[in-house]
Write a protein that holds these residues in place. Structure first.
Motif, mmCIF file in Angstrom:
data_model
loop_
_atom_site.group_PDB
_atom_site.id
_atom_site.type_symbol
_atom_site.label_atom_id
_atom_site.label_comp_id
_atom_site.label_asym_id
_atom_site.label_seq_id
_atom_site.Cartn_x
_atom_site.Cartn_y
_atom_site.Cartn_z
ATOM 1 N N ARG A 43 -1.612 6.593 -9.422
ATOM 2 C CA ARG A 43 -1.635 5.302 -8.717
ATOM 3 C C ARG A 43 -0.239 4.710 -8.802
ATOM 4 N NH1 ARG A 43 -5.535 6.085 -5.555
ATOM 5 N NH2 ARG A 43 -7.577 6.214 -6.503
ATOM 6 N N PHE A 44 0.420 4.564 -7.641
ATOM 7 C CA PHE A 44 1.824 4.167 -7.602
ATOM 8 C C PHE A 44 1.982 2.778 -6.990
ATOM 9 C CE2 PHE A 44 1.547 8.718 -7.596
ATOM 10 C CZ PHE A 44 2.489 9.086 -8.540
ATOM 11 N N LEU A 45 2.793 1.953 -7.624
ATOM 12 C CA LEU A 45 3.088 0.601 -7.149
ATOM 13 C C LEU A 45 4.582 0.478 -6.898
ATOM 14 C CD1 LEU A 45 0.974 -1.337 -9.776
ATOM 15 C CD2 LEU A 45 0.394 -1.017 -7.367
ATOM 16 N N TRP A 46 4.950 -0.290 -5.887
ATOM 17 C CA TRP A 46 6.354 -0.550 -5.591
ATOM 18 C C TRP A 46 6.576 -2.055 -5.689
ATOM 19 C CZ3 TRP A 46 6.747 -4.041 -1.758
ATOM 20 C CH2 TRP A 46 5.698 -4.124 -0.849
ATOM 21 N N ALA A 47 7.832 -2.443 -5.854
ATOM 22 C CA ALA A 47 8.204 -3.852 -5.858
ATOM 23 C C ALA A 47 9.623 -3.978 -5.317
ATOM 24 C CB ALA A 47 8.130 -4.442 -7.259
ATOM 25 N N LEU B 235 10.442 -10.228 -4.932
ATOM 26 C CA LEU B 235 10.332 -10.777 -3.584
ATOM 27 C C LEU B 235 9.027 -10.369 -2.908
ATOM 28 C CD1 LEU B 235 13.969 -10.073 -2.349
ATOM 29 C CD2 LEU B 235 13.049 -12.182 -3.346
ATOM 30 N N GLU B 236 8.585 -9.150 -3.198
ATOM 31 C CA GLU B 236 7.355 -8.631 -2.611
ATOM 32 C C GLU B 236 6.919 -7.446 -3.459
ATOM 33 O OE1 GLU B 236 5.827 -6.982 1.737
ATOM 34 O OE2 GLU B 236 7.785 -7.918 1.595
ATOM 35 N N LYS B 237 5.609 -7.223 -3.542
ATOM 36 C CA LYS B 237 5.114 -6.077 -4.304
ATOM 37 C C LYS B 237 3.853 -5.530 -3.652
ATOM 38 C CE LYS B 237 2.602 -8.941 -7.587
ATOM 39 N NZ LYS B 237 2.420 -9.268 -8.988
ATOM 40 N N ALA B 238 3.508 -4.320 -4.026
ATOM 41 C CA ALA B 238 2.320 -3.671 -3.483
ATOM 42 C C ALA B 238 1.080 -4.483 -3.843
ATOM 43 C CB ALA B 238 2.199 -2.257 -4.028
ATOM 44 N N ALA B 239 0.224 -4.701 -2.858
ATOM 45 C CA ALA B 239 -1.021 -5.421 -3.101
ATOM 46 C C ALA B 239 -2.059 -4.503 -3.754
ATOM 47 C CB ALA B 239 -1.568 -5.986 -1.793
ATOM 48 N N VAL B 240 -1.988 -3.223 -3.409
ATOM 49 C CA VAL B 240 -2.895 -2.215 -3.970
ATOM 50 C C VAL B 240 -2.080 -0.966 -4.293
ATOM 51 C CG1 VAL B 240 -4.931 -3.054 -2.733
ATOM 52 C CG2 VAL B 240 -3.501 -1.322 -1.679
ATOM 53 N N PRO B 241 -2.523 -0.173 -5.249
ATOM 54 C CA PRO B 241 -1.793 1.056 -5.581
ATOM 55 C C PRO B 241 -1.891 2.090 -4.453
ATOM 56 C CG PRO B 241 -3.484 0.573 -7.233
ATOM 57 C CD PRO B 241 -3.646 -0.399 -6.137
ATOM 58 N N HIS B 242 -0.870 2.920 -4.349
ATOM 59 C CA HIS B 242 -0.848 4.016 -3.383
ATOM 60 C C HIS B 242 -1.206 5.309 -4.115
ATOM 61 C CE1 HIS B 242 0.999 1.637 -0.159
ATOM 62 N NE2 HIS B 242 1.609 1.011 -1.149
ATOM 63 N N ALA C 171 3.995 5.320 -1.555
ATOM 64 C CA ALA C 171 4.506 4.095 -2.166
ATOM 65 C C ALA C 171 5.972 3.890 -1.811
ATOM 66 C CB ALA C 171 4.328 4.152 -3.683
ATOM 67 N N VAL C 172 6.755 4.966 -1.803
ATOM 68 C CA VAL C 172 8.174 4.859 -1.436
ATOM 69 C C VAL C 172 8.301 4.391 0.013
ATOM 70 C CG1 VAL C 172 10.266 6.203 -0.989
ATOM 71 C CG2 VAL C 172 9.033 6.491 -3.137
ATOM 72 N N GLN C 173 7.530 4.977 0.909
ATOM 73 C CA GLN C 173 7.597 4.577 2.317
ATOM 74 C C GLN C 173 7.230 3.108 2.493
ATOM 75 O OE1 GLN C 173 5.131 7.333 4.470
ATOM 76 N NE2 GLN C 173 6.544 9.040 4.163
ATOM 77 N N ALA C 174 6.188 2.655 1.822
ATOM 78 C CA ALA C 174 5.780 1.246 1.915
ATOM 79 C C ALA C 174 6.842 0.336 1.308
ATOM 80 C CB ALA C 174 4.439 1.043 1.218
ATOM 81 N N GLY C 175 7.449 0.747 0.207
ATOM 82 C CA GLY C 175 8.502 -0.045 -0.423
ATOM 83 C C GLY C 175 9.739 -0.151 0.452
ATOM 84 N N ALA D 140 9.780 0.016 3.752
ATOM 85 C CA ALA D 140 9.428 -0.899 4.847
ATOM 86 C C ALA D 140 9.526 -2.352 4.388
ATOM 87 C CB ALA D 140 8.021 -0.587 5.364
ATOM 88 N N ALA D 141 9.089 -2.628 3.176
ATOM 89 C CA ALA D 141 9.175 -3.992 2.633
ATOM 90 C C ALA D 141 10.628 -4.406 2.448
ATOM 91 C CB ALA D 141 8.423 -4.078 1.308
#
Length: 59
Positions: free
Chosen positions: A8-12, A26-33, A39-43, A45-46
Motif C-alpha cells: 500500500r503506497f502513499l504519496w505526498a 501541500l497535498e497527499k494521497a487520500a487512499v493508498p495505491h 502512486a508515483v503517477q498520481a504524485g 500529477a499532483a
C-alpha cells in the motif's frame, strides 16, 4: 513516497523549506495505491497541479 503497510503506497507533495521551518504538506494521497508505479503517477500529477500556472482569465 511511503509504504506504511506492505503493498500500500502513499504519496505526498511537500512545499519548500523556508528559513529552516518544517516543510508543509501541500497535498497527499487520500487512499493508498496498490503499486508504487500508480502512486508515483498520481504524485507526479499532483505536483504538476502545484507548479503549473493557472490559466489566464479572459475578460
Amino acid at each position: 513516497m511511503d509504504e506504511p503497510v506492505s503493498g500500500r503506497f502513499l504519496w505526498a507533495v511537500l512545499g519548500r523549506e523556508v528559513f529552516g521551518l518544517p516543510r508543509a504538506t501541500l497535498e497527499k494521497a487520500a487512499v493508498p495505491h496498490p503499486t508504487r508505479s500508480q502512486a508515483v503517477q498520481a504524485g507526479i500529477a499532483a505536483m504538476q497541479r502545484h507548479i503549473e500556472p493557472a490559466p489566464a482569465r479572459r475578460a
